[in-house]
Design a protein around this motif. Sequence first.
Motif, PDB file in Angstrom:
ATOM      1  N   GLU A 245      35.326  -6.362 -26.419  1.00  0.00           N
ATOM      2  CA  GLU A 245      34.554  -5.468 -26.954  1.00  0.00           C
ATOM      3  C   GLU A 245      33.151  -5.473 -27.189  1.00  0.00           C
ATOM      4  O   GLU A 245      32.247  -4.940 -26.816  1.00  0.00           O
ATOM      5  N   ASN A 246      32.782  -6.495 -27.395  1.00  0.00           N
ATOM      6  CA  ASN A 246      31.749  -7.521 -27.781  1.00  0.00           C
ATOM      7  C   ASN A 246      30.829  -7.939 -26.545  1.00  0.00           C
ATOM      8  O   ASN A 246      29.780  -7.349 -26.228  1.00  0.00           O
ATOM      9  N   ASP A 247      31.500  -8.622 -25.646  1.00  0.00           N
ATOM     10  CA  ASP A 247      30.497  -9.044 -24.513  1.00  0.00           C
ATOM     11  C   ASP A 247      30.374  -7.190 -23.764  1.00  0.00           C
ATOM     12  O   ASP A 247      29.454  -7.313 -23.176  1.00  0.00           O
ATOM     13  N   GLN A 248      31.662  -5.911 -23.514  1.00  0.00           N
ATOM     14  CA  GLN A 248      30.758  -5.131 -23.214  1.00  0.00           C
ATOM     15  C   GLN A 248      30.096  -4.598 -23.701  1.00  0.00           C
ATOM     16  O   GLN A 248      28.621  -4.148 -23.156  1.00  0.00           O
ATOM     17  N   LEU A 249      29.292  -4.672 -25.344  1.00  0.00           N
ATOM     18  CA  LEU A 249      28.341  -4.122 -25.590  1.00  0.00           C
ATOM     19  C   LEU A 249      27.517  -4.646 -25.214  1.00  0.00           C
ATOM     20  O   LEU A 249      26.591  -3.826 -25.335  1.00  0.00           O
ATOM     21  N   ARG A 250      27.253  -6.413 -25.340  1.00  0.00           N
ATOM     22  CA  ARG A 250      26.398  -6.939 -25.390  1.00  0.00           C
ATOM     23  C   ARG A 250      25.564  -6.450 -24.043  1.00  0.00           C
ATOM     24  O   ARG A 250      24.719  -6.792 -23.789  1.00  0.00           O
ATOM     25  N   LEU A 251      26.416  -6.042 -22.875  1.00  0.00           N
ATOM     26  CA  LEU A 251      25.762  -6.249 -21.514  1.00  0.00           C
ATOM     27  C   LEU A 251      25.769  -4.705 -21.590  1.00  0.00           C
ATOM     28  O   LEU A 251      24.591  -4.684 -20.947  1.00  0.00           O
ATOM     29  N   ILE A 252      25.590  -3.662 -21.949  1.00  0.00           N
ATOM     30  CA  ILE A 252      25.382  -2.327 -22.447  1.00  0.00           C
ATOM     31  C   ILE A 252      23.605  -2.527 -22.497  1.00  0.00           C
ATOM     32  O   ILE A 252      22.823  -1.799 -22.509  1.00  0.00           O
ATOM     33  N   ASN A 253      23.606  -2.763 -23.560  1.00  0.00           N
ATOM     34  CA  ASN A 253      22.261  -3.162 -24.283  1.00  0.00           C
ATOM     35  C   ASN A 253      21.740  -4.138 -23.125  1.00  0.00           C
ATOM     36  O   ASN A 253      20.093  -3.719 -23.727  1.00  0.00           O
ATOM     37  N   PRO A 263      19.104  -0.102 -27.856  1.00  0.00           N
ATOM     38  CA  PRO A 263      20.339  -0.542 -27.474  1.00  0.00           C
ATOM     39  C   PRO A 263      21.110   0.902 -27.769  1.00  0.00           C
ATOM     40  O   PRO A 263      20.750   1.902 -28.359  1.00  0.00           O
ATOM     41  N   ARG A 264      22.551   0.480 -27.372  1.00  0.00           N
ATOM     42  CA  ARG A 264      23.393   1.679 -26.797  1.00  0.00           C
ATOM     43  C   ARG A 264      23.080   2.726 -26.137  1.00  0.00           C
ATOM     44  O   ARG A 264      23.872   3.693 -26.103  1.00  0.00           O
ATOM     45  N   ALA A 265      21.932   2.314 -25.485  1.00  0.00           N
ATOM     46  CA  ALA A 265      21.362   4.076 -24.962  1.00  0.00           C
ATOM     47  C   ALA A 265      21.726   4.695 -24.008  1.00  0.00           C
ATOM     48  O   ALA A 265      22.483   5.788 -23.766  1.00  0.00           O
ATOM     49  N   LEU A 266      22.652   3.339 -23.420  1.00  0.00           N
ATOM     50  CA  LEU A 266      23.587   3.667 -22.313  1.00  0.00           C
ATOM     51  C   LEU A 266      25.116   3.067 -22.081  1.00  0.00           C
ATOM     52  O   LEU A 266      25.414   3.384 -21.916  1.00  0.00           O
ATOM     53  N   GLU A 267      25.520   3.660 -23.713  1.00  0.00           N
ATOM     54  CA  GLU A 267      26.782   3.184 -24.009  1.00  0.00           C
ATOM     55  C   GLU A 267      27.544   4.548 -23.186  1.00  0.00           C
ATOM     56  O   GLU A 267      28.936   3.917 -23.047  1.00  0.00           O
ATOM     57  N   ASN A 268      27.214   5.905 -23.740  1.00  0.00           N
ATOM     58  CA  ASN A 268      28.488   6.661 -23.404  1.00  0.00           C
ATOM     59  C   ASN A 268      28.151   6.812 -21.630  1.00  0.00           C
ATOM     60  O   ASN A 268      29.239   7.488 -20.863  1.00  0.00           O
ATOM     61  N   GLU A 269      26.998   6.751 -20.735  1.00  0.00           N
ATOM     62  CA  GLU A 269      26.878   5.960 -19.500  1.00  0.00           C
ATOM     63  C   GLU A 269      28.197   5.554 -19.043  1.00  0.00           C
ATOM     64  O   GLU A 269      28.853   5.394 -17.475  1.00  0.00           O
ATOM     65  N   LEU A 270      27.842   4.146 -19.802  1.00  0.00           N
ATOM     66  CA  LEU A 270      28.357   3.480 -18.912  1.00  0.00           C
ATOM     67  C   LEU A 270      29.982   2.473 -19.733  1.00  0.00           C
ATOM     68  O   LEU A 270      30.659   1.351 -19.034  1.00  0.00           O
ATOM     69  N   GLN A 271      30.084   3.325 -20.697  1.00  0.00           N
ATOM     70  CA  GLN A 271      31.314   2.716 -21.258  1.00  0.00           C
ATOM     71  C   GLN A 271      33.269   2.732 -20.306  1.00  0.00           C
ATOM     72  O   GLN A 271      34.128   2.176 -21.108  1.00  0.00           O
ATOM     73  N   ALA A 272      32.579   4.331 -19.945  1.00  0.00           N
ATOM     74  CA  ALA A 272      33.597   4.626 -19.044  1.00  0.00           C
ATOM     75  C   ALA A 272      34.003   3.564 -17.941  1.00  0.00           C
ATOM     76  O   ALA A 272      33.424   2.426 -17.483  1.00  0.00           O
ATOM     77  N   VAL A 273      35.672   2.917 -17.360  1.00  0.00           N
ATOM     78  CA  VAL A 273      35.938   1.837 -16.978  1.00  0.00           C
ATOM     79  C   VAL A 273      36.229   2.133 -15.400  1.00  0.00           C
ATOM     80  O   VAL A 273      35.989   3.335 -14.913  1.00  0.00           O
ATOM     81  N   ALA A 274      34.747   1.491 -14.373  1.00  0.00           N
ATOM     82  CA  ALA A 274      34.604   1.619 -13.163  1.00  0.00           C
ATOM     83  C   ALA A 274      35.037   0.015 -12.725  1.00  0.00           C
ATOM     84  O   ALA A 274      35.425  -1.246 -13.227  1.00  0.00           O
ATOM     85  N   PRO A 275      35.995   0.347 -11.587  1.00  0.00           N
ATOM     86  CA  PRO A 275      36.152  -1.071 -10.946  1.00  0.00           C
ATOM     87  C   PRO A 275      34.753  -2.234 -10.473  1.00  0.00           C
ATOM     88  O   PRO A 275      33.635  -1.312 -10.646  1.00  0.00           O
ATOM     89  N   ILE A 276      35.346  -3.965 -10.081  1.00  0.00           N
ATOM     90  CA  ILE A 276      33.562  -4.196  -9.957  1.00  0.00           C
ATOM     91  C   ILE A 276      33.687  -4.038  -8.498  1.00  0.00           C
ATOM     92  O   ILE A 276      34.286  -3.822  -7.468  1.00  0.00           O
TER      93      ILE A 276
END
Length: 500
Positions: A245-253, A263-276
Amino acid sequence: MRLMTFRTAIAAAMLVLVGCTTIGPDFQRPVVVLPDRWSVSAVQTSNGKDLSNSDARWWTVFRDAELSSLVERVAGANLEVEMATTRWMQARAARRMTGGDAEPSVGASASYQHARSSQNGLLDISGLNGKKDYNVWQSGFDASWELDLWGRARREIESADASVEASADVRRGVLLSVFAETARDYIQLRGVQAQQAILRQNLDVARHALRLTQIRLADGVATHLETAEVSAQVSAIEAQLPALENDQLRLINALSYLVGRPPRALENELQAVAPIPPVPPAVPLGLPSELAERRPDIRSAEERLHAATADIGVAVGDFYPRIALSADAGLQAMHFSDLDSWSSRMFGVGPALSVPIFEGGRLKGQLALRKAQQQEAMIGFQRTVLAAWHEVDEAMSDYKTRQERHDKLAATVDQYRIALENANRQYVAGATDFLQVLTVQKDLLATQQALAVSSTDVSESLVSLYKALGGGWETTFPLAISVSVPTELAETPVAAGNGI
C-alpha cells in the motif's frame, strides 16, 4: 566618369567577397559506426519492418488508455519539459541576437543641452568665450554595417543555428525520458496492485482455511498445531499488505509529480485496480543505421560538434581585418527655431578599418581553444554513439531474458495450482495432513507474486528498449509552452525576501 566606374567595381567586388568567402573548416557529418543489423535473436522482432513507419507514440502498444492519457498530460504539464522548452526558446533568442549583429544597424537621436563653456578651456563651440550660458539643440540618425568579408559573422550564425538544433534535441530527449519514466511508474503501480490482489485472494483462502481448521479443532479432528500453522499464514499474508500500500502511494505521488500536480492528486484516478499493461507479440526495432537519426542525444551531440566546428571559423576570422561602413546625418543649432534651417545640417560618412597587430597571444590561444573544443565534441559524439549501441544491445538482451523468465513462472504457477487442487482432495480424503496443503499454498502464493513482478519487469524492459531506440520524440508535441502554476501550488504563500 572613370572614377565612378572604378568605385562601382570596388563596391561590387566587396559584395562578392561578402557573399562568397567563408573562413574556417566546413562541417562534415561524422561517420557513425554501427552494425548492419541488430542481434535479432536477442528479442522477438517484426523483421523487415521500418521503425520510422511505425507509430511514434510507442506507449500505445500497451493498449492502455490511462497510460496514454498520463503521457499526454505529462507532455503538456511536466516542469522538466517546460524548463527544457524555455532553454530552447533562449537558444532561439540568442540566434536572433547573433543574426542581428550581422545586419546593418540604424539609430536615431535627439538631444537638448543647456551649458556654459570654460573661459580657460580649449573648446568653446558657442563662441561666447565662456561668458554666457547657451543652448544646443540636436537631432539626427546614424547607421553602421560591418562587412562580413571573410565570413566570420556567417560562422557565428552557423554556430548559433547548430546550438538551436542541439537545444531542440535536448528537449526531445527530456520528453523521451519523462515519457519512459511515466510508463515505468505506471507499470510498477499496476504491478503493485496485481500483487495486492493476489495477496487478498490468498488471504481470503487462508482465512477460510483458518475458520475450517478452528471448526475441525472444536470437533476434535484437527490439532492445535494445524490451527497455529494456518493462523500464522494469515498473519504473514496480512503483514505484506502495508508495504504494498505504501508502494502504491509512492508511485501515485511520482505520477502526480510528473504531471505537475501536488501529492495524492491522482489518488482517486489511479487507486482502482487495473491489469499490468501487456507487451505486444512483436517489437519493431528498425535498422541500426536509423539510430543516429532517432536518438535525441546522438543528434544533439552532432549539433554540438557542428557548433564547435563553426566556432573555429569565428576564431580564425579574428585574425583578419574588419571593415565597417558608417554614416550619420543630423541637425544642430543654438536656438530651437534654427534647427530646421539648411545651415544647421551636418553629416559624416566613411569606412573604418581595424587590423589586429599585437594581441599578446590571445587570438592564437583562442583558436587553439576552439580546436580543442571541437576535438572534445567529436570524442563526445563518438562516446554517445557507443553508449547508445551498448544501451540498445543490453535492453534487447534484458527484454529477452525477462520474457523467458516470465514464461517459466507462468508454467510454474499452472503446476502449483494443479498441485494445490490435488493436495486439497487428498486432505479431504484423509490421505495427507493439512501441513502439506499449507506448504503447496505458500509455494503457489510466492510464485504468483513472482509472476506479477515478472510481468511488470517485462513491460518495464520494453519501455527501456523503446527509450534506447529513441522513439517517441518526433514532432508529436508542440514546442511552444504556456507556463502555468497549478491552483494548489498558486495558493501557497511565498515569503518575500527569500532570495528567489
